[in-house]
Design an enzyme around this catalytic site. Structure first.
Site, PDB file in Angstrom:
ATOM      1  N   HIS A   1       0.624   8.187  -9.533  1.00  0.00           N
ATOM      2  CA  HIS A   1      -0.115   9.294 -10.154  1.00  0.00           C
ATOM      3  C   HIS A   1       0.806  10.480 -10.489  1.00  0.00           C
ATOM      4  O   HIS A   1       1.361  11.113  -9.586  1.00  0.00           O
ATOM      5  CB  HIS A   1      -1.202   9.735  -9.164  1.00  0.00           C
ATOM      6  CG  HIS A   1      -2.254  10.612  -9.742  1.00  0.00           C
ATOM      7  ND1 HIS A   1      -3.339  11.035  -9.017  1.00  0.00           N
ATOM      8  CD2 HIS A   1      -2.400  11.149 -10.982  1.00  0.00           C
ATOM      9  CE1 HIS A   1      -4.105  11.794  -9.766  1.00  0.00           C
ATOM     10  NE2 HIS A   1      -3.551  11.880 -10.975  1.00  0.00           N
TER      11      HIS A   1
ATOM     12  N   ARG B   1      -4.434   7.185  -7.475  1.00  0.00           N
ATOM     13  CA  ARG B   1      -3.928   6.285  -8.527  1.00  0.00           C
ATOM     14  C   ARG B   1      -2.469   5.958  -8.207  1.00  0.00           C
ATOM     15  O   ARG B   1      -1.677   6.877  -7.920  1.00  0.00           O
ATOM     16  CB  ARG B   1      -4.024   7.024  -9.856  1.00  0.00           C
ATOM     17  CG  ARG B   1      -3.350   6.355 -11.019  1.00  0.00           C
ATOM     18  CD  ARG B   1      -3.389   7.260 -12.264  1.00  0.00           C
ATOM     19  NE  ARG B   1      -4.666   7.244 -12.924  1.00  0.00           N
ATOM     20  CZ  ARG B   1      -4.995   8.026 -13.957  1.00  0.00           C
ATOM     21  NH1 ARG B   1      -4.142   8.919 -14.422  1.00  0.00           N
ATOM     22  NH2 ARG B   1      -6.181   7.947 -14.528  1.00  0.00           N
TER      23      ARG B   1
ATOM     24  N   TYR C   1       0.975   2.577 -19.383  1.00  0.00           N
ATOM     25  CA  TYR C   1       0.438   3.248 -20.583  1.00  0.00           C
ATOM     26  C   TYR C   1       1.497   4.162 -21.190  1.00  0.00           C
ATOM     27  O   TYR C   1       1.809   4.084 -22.384  1.00  0.00           O
ATOM     28  CB  TYR C   1      -0.815   4.060 -20.221  1.00  0.00           C
ATOM     29  CG  TYR C   1      -1.174   5.097 -21.268  1.00  0.00           C
ATOM     30  CD1 TYR C   1      -1.632   4.714 -22.532  1.00  0.00           C
ATOM     31  CD2 TYR C   1      -1.042   6.472 -21.015  1.00  0.00           C
ATOM     32  CE1 TYR C   1      -1.951   5.662 -23.504  1.00  0.00           C
ATOM     33  CE2 TYR C   1      -1.351   7.423 -21.983  1.00  0.00           C
ATOM     34  CZ  TYR C   1      -1.805   7.013 -23.219  1.00  0.00           C
ATOM     35  OH  TYR C   1      -2.106   7.949 -24.184  1.00  0.00           O
TER      36      TYR C   1
ATOM     37  N   LYS D   1       3.441   3.914 -24.838  1.00  0.00           N
ATOM     38  CA  LYS D   1       3.404   4.971 -25.854  1.00  0.00           C
ATOM     39  C   LYS D   1       4.832   5.453 -26.169  1.00  0.00           C
ATOM     40  O   LYS D   1       5.161   5.732 -27.330  1.00  0.00           O
ATOM     41  CB  LYS D   1       2.544   6.150 -25.374  1.00  0.00           C
ATOM     42  CG  LYS D   1       1.061   5.860 -25.288  1.00  0.00           C
ATOM     43  CD  LYS D   1       0.398   5.523 -26.609  1.00  0.00           C
ATOM     44  CE  LYS D   1       0.302   6.675 -27.548  1.00  0.00           C
ATOM     45  NZ  LYS D   1      -0.462   6.318 -28.790  1.00  0.00           N
TER      46      LYS D   1
ATOM     47  N   THR E   1       1.361  11.057 -26.693  1.00  0.00           N
ATOM     48  CA  THR E   1       0.885  11.752 -25.499  1.00  0.00           C
ATOM     49  C   THR E   1       2.012  12.512 -24.799  1.00  0.00           C
ATOM     50  O   THR E   1       3.181  12.108 -24.891  1.00  0.00           O
ATOM     51  CB  THR E   1       0.282  10.717 -24.521  1.00  0.00           C
ATOM     52  OG1 THR E   1       0.038  11.339 -23.272  1.00  0.00           O
ATOM     53  CG2 THR E   1       1.225   9.541 -24.278  1.00  0.00           C
ATOM     54  N   ASP E   2       1.639  13.544 -24.058  1.00  0.00           N
ATOM     55  CA  ASP E   2       2.637  14.243 -23.235  1.00  0.00           C
ATOM     56  C   ASP E   2       3.107  13.384 -22.058  1.00  0.00           C
ATOM     57  O   ASP E   2       4.114  13.705 -21.415  1.00  0.00           O
ATOM     58  CB  ASP E   2       2.097  15.597 -22.742  1.00  0.00           C
ATOM     59  CG  ASP E   2       0.824  15.489 -21.913  1.00  0.00           C
ATOM     60  OD1 ASP E   2       0.319  14.372 -21.703  1.00  0.00           O
ATOM     61  OD2 ASP E   2       0.329  16.549 -21.457  1.00  0.00           O
ATOM     62  N   GLU E   3       2.369  12.293 -21.777  1.00  0.00           N
ATOM     63  CA  GLU E   3       2.738  11.458 -20.613  1.00  0.00           C
ATOM     64  C   GLU E   3       4.080  10.747 -20.801  1.00  0.00           C
ATOM     65  O   GLU E   3       4.652  10.259 -19.830  1.00  0.00           O
ATOM     66  CB  GLU E   3       1.638  10.433 -20.316  1.00  0.00           C
ATOM     67  CG  GLU E   3       0.328  11.103 -19.992  1.00  0.00           C
ATOM     68  CD  GLU E   3      -0.677  10.221 -19.276  1.00  0.00           C
ATOM     69  OE1 GLU E   3      -0.317   9.124 -18.827  1.00  0.00           O
ATOM     70  OE2 GLU E   3      -1.832  10.657 -19.182  1.00  0.00           O
TER      71      GLU E   3
END
Ligand code: NAD
Ligand code: DAU
Length: 357
Positions: free
Chosen positions: A298, A295, A164, A168, A139-141
């Site tokens: 966030h 969130r 998360y 990852k 993921t780009d996160e």
């Protein structure tokens, strides 16, 4: 395409997490496209995985489904022995940021330990210099958040900010470490937010469509000004097909359609599309948009520079966002049975705990 890039020829492919959103779309593309290639999917059928998602390929001669956990080393080893995989395409993960805030250890277990288990099995099985490939979907996160300017590139340092994203990132580091230490032939992709058919309605786009349809409150976190970069899942599947066969070993590819929207803009567009599709007066669904508590942690903005996958592999997204969103709204409205099955008691309990509605 760069003609000097070596080709990988998958013949027996392990697809982890194939009953989830992106895995199912990938299988629905690959299984009919490559009838001479055998696809085995290993999926634990967590709340996020459903047999319905793979029903379109379930009867194909070149497809096998195995229910099981990627962190089960004995099972994974046995599957490598039985099927002599040439290729792993690794989707299986806990994928929802909000759930990672509630239960981070589940993310460490599946995303880190599960990935390590698969890598060990591949390292053990792939001892000769055959044509093997381990493709890891990430993921780009992992890059953290951006301010108003700039984009992520393959050179952006890792700075994950949610459990998360951190899990990852850990899995990405393990894949690269196996490449460097053991020579495991891998490719890795970091992708922006996907949307399209078969996405679990815990995620923003199907959540909004469902709640607009049912005329329920539509939760927008904070002030709705966070920005995401949206990619149609079927374009992602085509990019993965390309990377798998033509990507350079040891290389990372960032994948995105480079289309940014604020959450509020996206939510308003979706509510209008649902009203139009149902012939309801304009604004029917918009009045249900509700700003809710943000969130924790966030990330403000994600934006991906996908020039490598475009320039090196000649991949181009086929969907523009308006057409993709329209197709997506239609798909959910045309699949009430799927929505009904996914939004079971567990889902109702999740939504209740999350939004109290
Ligand atoms: P998803 O949550 O829809 O599906 C995950 C699948 O993995 C489910 O079928 C689930 O049953 C399975 N699974 C979970 N734990 C497992 C385990 N221990 N063993 C075997 N199977 C297990 O996720 P998705 O949105 O399809 O994401 C797929 C991959 O793509 C993930 O690795 C995710 O991090 C990555 N990704 C997703 C997006 C996105 O926007 N959805 C964007 C970038 C990257
Ligand atoms: O960037 C890629 C990532 O995109 C993937 O790695 C993740 O697996 C995937 O879930 C997605 O993460 P996000 O957190 O960006 O997606 P989500 O759909 O949960 O939220 C999108 C944006 O919408 C985010 O800014 C939070 C906001 N949001 C989300 C929900 C569920 C709301 O405002 N309201 C909501 O109810």
């Amino acid at each position: 395409m760069n003609s000097s890039t070596p080709e990988h020829h998958p013949t027996r492919v392990l697809v982890t997490g194939g009953a989830g959103f992106i895995g199912a779309n990938f299988l629905q593309h690959m299984v009919p496209a490559y009838p001479d290639v055998a696809f085995v999917t290993l999926d634990a059928l967590t709340y996020a995985g459903h047999r319905r998602n793979i029903a379109p390929v379930a009867e194909a001669d070149n497809f096998t489904f195995v229910e099981g956990d990627i962190a089960d080393a004995a099972l994974v080893g046995r599957l490598f022995d039985e099927h002599a995989f040439t290729t792993v395409v690794h989707f299986a993960a806990e994928s929802h940021v909000d759930r990672s805030i509630q239960d981070p250890l589940a993310f460490v277990r599946t995303n880190v330990v599960g990935t390590a288990t698969l890598l060990e099995a591949a390292r053990t099985a792939w001892r000769d210099d055959g044509d093997y490939r381990f493709h890891h979907i990430s993921t780009d996160e992992v890059f953290g958040e951006l301010g108003a300017e700039g984009t992520f590139t393959e050179a952006t340092p890792y700075a994950p900010r949610s459990p998360y994203a951190a899990s990852k990132a850990g899995s990405d580091h393990l894949v690269r470490a196996y490449g460097h230490t053991y020579g495991l032939p891998f490719t890795l992709s970091n992708t922006s937010n996907n949307y399209g058919p078969y996405q679990h309605p815990e995620k923003l786009i199907p959540l909004v469509i469902l709640r607009a349809l049912r005329e329920q409150p539509i939760p927008v976190y904070g002030d709705g000004q966070n920005v995401r970069d949206w990619l149609h899942v079927q374009d992602h599947a085509l990019a993965l097909d390309c990377i798998l066969r033509h990507g350079r070993t040891g290389q990372t590819y960032l994948v995105s359609a480079e289309v940014e929207r604020t959450n509020l803009h996206l939510v308003e567009t979706l509510t209008d599309l649902v009203d139009a599709a149902l012939d309801r007066p304009a604004g029917t669904a918009r009045q249900h948009i509700t700003f809710v508590t943000d969130r924790p942690g966030h990330d403000f903005r994600y934006a991906v520079d996908a020039s490598r996958v475009r320039d090196e592999l000649s991949w181009r997204p086929q969907y523009d966002l308006p057409a993709g969103l329209e197709q997506t709204v239609r798909w959910y409205l045309d699949h009430p049975d799927w929505l009904e099955a996914i939004t079971d008691e567990d889902y109702a309990a999740y939504i209740d705990a999350q939004y109290g509605t």
